[in-house]
Design an enzyme around this catalytic site. Sequence first.
Site, short mmCIF file in Angstrom:
data_model
loop_
_atom_site.label_atom_id
_atom_site.label_comp_id
_atom_site.label_asym_id
_atom_site.label_seq_id
_atom_site.Cartn_x
_atom_site.Cartn_y
_atom_site.Cartn_z
N LYS A 30 0.86 -1.18 0.00
CA LYS A 30 0.00 0.00 0.00
C LYS A 30 0.90 1.23 0.00
CE LYS A 30 -4.08 -1.82 2.36
NZ LYS A 30 -4.91 -1.73 3.59
N GLU A 31 0.51 2.22 -0.80
CA GLU A 31 1.25 3.47 -0.83
C GLU A 31 0.31 4.62 -0.54
OE1 GLU A 31 3.04 3.84 -4.74
OE2 GLU A 31 1.21 4.66 -5.60
N LYS A 44 4.54 14.95 -7.30
CA LYS A 44 3.76 14.00 -6.50
C LYS A 44 4.73 13.05 -5.83
CE LYS A 44 1.11 10.72 -8.42
NZ LYS A 44 -0.05 10.05 -9.02
#
Length: 161
Positions: free
Chosen positions: A70-71, A83
């Site tokens: 998960k990021e 970003k």
Amino acid sequence: MLGQLEHELELHVPASEAWDLFGTLRLGQFVAKELPQLFDNVELIEGDGGVGTVLKLTFASGVAGPSGYKEKFTKVDNEKRIKETEVVEGGYLELGFTLFRVRLEVIEKGEESSIIKSSIEYEVKEEHASNASFVSVQSLATIAELAKNFLNKNKPSKEAT
């Protein structure tokens, strides 16, 4: 142990068009569609593409290493076109990393040209220092090249404007 890797690629589209892909959730959808040999799924867990957004990336079967991670989007600067995401669960964290950050920056080069600068910044515990060899910008380079081809193919024609 700290480390950083970078990759740059010139895109033949304005920075605003490149940012419309790299700076949004479209990038995750693009990656899942264009790289099925690498990713089975890129799933939005929470958020709208801004800071705090969490994505779950699941690797295709047969890809060495963890099954996914998960990021979290930790920085989204639409003015500077930057970003940053950090792995918050699974992936490199399972290999002894305490930080794994990906930074994408779209740099305006000219009216019809831009550069996508991709970098990985990481920190790994000394006892797992050998795992630093797993860090590579190759997947970011592949994504940048695929995005370049996609953006060039889908560039609005000047006659249409």
